[in-house]
Design an enzyme around this catalytic site. Structure first.
Site, short mmCIF file in Angstrom:
data_model
loop_
_atom_site.label_atom_id
_atom_site.label_comp_id
_atom_site.label_asym_id
_atom_site.label_seq_id
_atom_site.Cartn_x
_atom_site.Cartn_y
_atom_site.Cartn_z
CG HIS A 1 -1.84 1.18 1.24
ND1 HIS A 1 -3.09 1.17 0.64
CD2 HIS A 1 -1.70 2.43 1.76
CE1 HIS A 1 -3.67 2.34 0.81
NE2 HIS A 1 -2.85 3.13 1.49
CB CYS A 2 2.07 3.34 -2.70
SG CYS A 2 3.18 4.74 -2.98
#
Length: 401
Positions: A280-281
């Site tokens: 998850h960026c």
């Protein structure tokens, strides 16, 4: 006669349904399900009054009170819009105010620049771990990244281009690089490969009908499966007996109520399963998965090239007759002129951000070469089925299996 009598009650019920009054541009429905007005944003806030009273009297404020205050502020922070005021995410505001202030303060003196440019990454990491621990989505880093691009370009146009060292061709090339970054980011923010449950529940945060607030101000269940009891959510896949292999139970997602395919994983921040999830960026406020991994790598590569090119042009303008590496550490007289000092400070800020993005890009290339995802690497380290090589840059996930 009987048929006519049977139709009339239906028409009567339809006529008795209350019609919702249209909202004007400054009105909205608050989190309590009541109609409110933008002009009343500072009215009737008991939690804020109590917090200010305790702060003035030097008394400690409970964390629960702070959370209620932040919820009230974020709910009332709106802008007038057609058919009702629109809610503004409070996390996008701090970068718009703090970044220009910090960079301009850092331009006053060399020591101030060292202190400010050292504290900025520390504050960003602190906020990242704070939100990551709470498993919350935030637009802070996306706002910081986009505003940093815009502000660096603004400083370049205002302080560097007028000096005459940057021609139209170089400026056009830098501008094209900036637009390519934005296009790649738009593509990277699209669906990373979400897995839909058989019940057709929508992705959390998508604004669909599954998450519209009810009359009491509370959110409705996101799909029919989320309203089940916790005991029912944790049960295994339907039709699989108790003696099934552990692999089937491991691939079953109790949150999404589906069997995940190979290399898919459930993101606790997005609240949905993603095909071949990498991580998850926070910089795009989305997961990096099967569908947007290439666009994510493209955005990183274009950003690195454009950033290095902009840094080179700026240092070549404000520190003439010196190489880029020498000018970065030794540029005498740069703080004598505030315009040059601001450009030099922005260069160092860009260098710090570029170094961080280069590290992420390097890790991504290494994972791709080993055909593993970042999620698989972290899982191998937690389960002690992998070992670090080359100062932790490479994680061998096969040697200990």
């Amino acid at each position: 006669m009987t048929q006519k009598g049977g139709v009339k009650p239906g028409k009567k019920n339809k006529a008795e349904e209350p019609e919702l009054e249209p909202l004007c541009c400054c009105e909205y429905i608050d989190r309590n399900g009541e109609k409110n007005h933008v002009a009343a944003c500072l009215c009737d806030c008991q939690d804020l009054d109590d917090g200010c009273d305790r702060w003035i009297t030097c008394k400690s404020v409970q964390p629960e009170t702070c959370e209620r205050i932040m919820d009230t502020v974020s709910d009332r922070l709106r802008i007038p819009w057609l058919r009702g005021a629109k809610k503004v995410n409070i996390s996008i505001i701090p970068p718009l105010i703090l970044l220009p202030v910090f960079l301009r303060v850092a331009s006053w003196h060399f020591l101030l620049g060292v202190v400010v440019l050292t504290s900025l990454p520390v504050l960003a990491l602190w906020y990242y771990y704070l939100t990551h621990r709470r498993k919350e989505q935030t637009l802070f880093f996306l706002s910081l990244g986009l505003f940093s691009l815009g502000y660096m370009y603004y400083v370049f146009l205002q302080e560097v281009v007028p000096r005459g060292r940057v021609g139209p061709t170089r400026l056009a090339l830098l501008t094209c690089g900036l637009f390519l970054i934005l296009l790649a980011l738009c593509r990277a923010k699209k669906n990373p490969g979400y897995l839909r449950s058989p019940a057709g529940s929508e992705r959390p945060g998508s604004g669909g009908p599954a998450e519209r607030p009810g009359p009491g101000g509370q959110d409705k269940a996101r799909g029919p499966l989320s309203s089940r009891a916790p005991r029912e959510e944790l049960r295994g896949p339907p039709g699989v007996p108790a003696g099934s292999p552990a692999k089937v139970k491991e691939d079953w997602c109790a949150k999404c109520q589906l069997v995940r395919p190979a290399r898919a994983w459930h993101c606790r921040i997005c609240g949905i399963c993603v095909r071949r999830m990498d991580h998850h960026c926070v910089w795009i406020n989305s997961c990096v998965g099967e569908s947007n991994h290439q666009a994510f790598i493209l955005a990183l590569s274009v950003f690195l090239l454009t950033s290095v090119y902009g840094i080179t042009l700026t240092l070549d303008t404000i520190c003439r007759d010196r190489s880029v590496f020498t000018a970065l550490f030794y540029c005498p007289g740069v703080y004598a002129d505030y315009s040059s000092a601001l450009a030099f400070t922005c260069v160092w800020y860009s260098v710090i951000v570029t170094a961080g993005m280069a590290y992420i890009f390097l890790i991504q290339l290494i994972n791709i070469s080993y055909n593993v995802t970042e999620r698989e690497v972290q899982q191998a380290l937690r389960q002690k089925t992998g070992r670090r090589l080359l100062c932790g840059l490479i994680v061998d996930t096969e040697s200990l299996q």
